[in-house]
Write a protein that holds these residues in place. Structure first.
Motif, PDB file in Angstrom:
ATOM      1  N   HIS A  60       0.960   4.054  -2.915  1.00 56.17           N
ATOM      2  CA  HIS A  60       0.732   5.461  -2.582  1.00 56.17           C
ATOM      3  C   HIS A  60       1.887   6.330  -3.092  1.00 56.17           C
ATOM      4  O   HIS A  60       1.670   7.416  -3.652  1.00 56.17           O
ATOM      5  N   ASN A  82       0.830  -1.202   0.000  1.00 52.66           N
ATOM      6  CA  ASN A  82       0.000   0.000   0.000  1.00 52.66           C
ATOM      7  C   ASN A  82       0.868   1.258   0.000  1.00 52.66           C
ATOM      8  O   ASN A  82       0.569   2.222  -0.711  1.00 52.66           O
ATOM      9  N   GLU A  83       1.943   1.261   0.784  1.00 52.50           N
ATOM     10  CA  GLU A  83       2.838   2.417   0.813  1.00 52.50           C
ATOM     11  C   GLU A  83       3.516   2.609  -0.542  1.00 52.50           C
ATOM     12  O   GLU A  83       3.667   3.739  -1.013  1.00 52.50           O
ATOM     13  N   LYS A  84       3.908   1.500  -1.171  1.00 54.83           N
ATOM     14  CA  LYS A  84       4.531   1.582  -2.489  1.00 54.83           C
ATOM     15  C   LYS A  84       3.552   2.149  -3.506  1.00 54.83           C
ATOM     16  O   LYS A  84       3.905   3.018  -4.306  1.00 54.83           O
TER      17      LYS A  84
END
Length: 64
Positions: free
Chosen positions: A27, A23-25
């Motif tokens: 985003h 999810n961070e990637k």
């Protein structure tokens, strides 16, 4: 099949960390795409409006 509770907790925590990292990637990539898109798109102001008069109050020239 009986799996040890600590092993199940470890597997669940690893999967949770993987999901957070994905999810961070995603985003970060979306933010980079938006920044790149905003940098490339030219400003709308100052472009000819075509055959319609401009809605800006500073426009003193009527439409052709």
């Amino acid at each position: 099949m009986l799996i040890h509770a600590d092993l199940m907790l470890t597997l669940a925590n690893e999967r949770h960390r993987e999901l957070i990292a994905e999810n961070e990637k995603r985003h970060l990539l979306n933010s980079a795409r938006q920044a790149r898109k905003a940098r490339k798109s030219p400003a709308v102001r100052g472009r000819p409006t075509g055959t319609l008069a401009s809605c800006e109050p500073s426009a003193a020239v009527p439409a052709r």
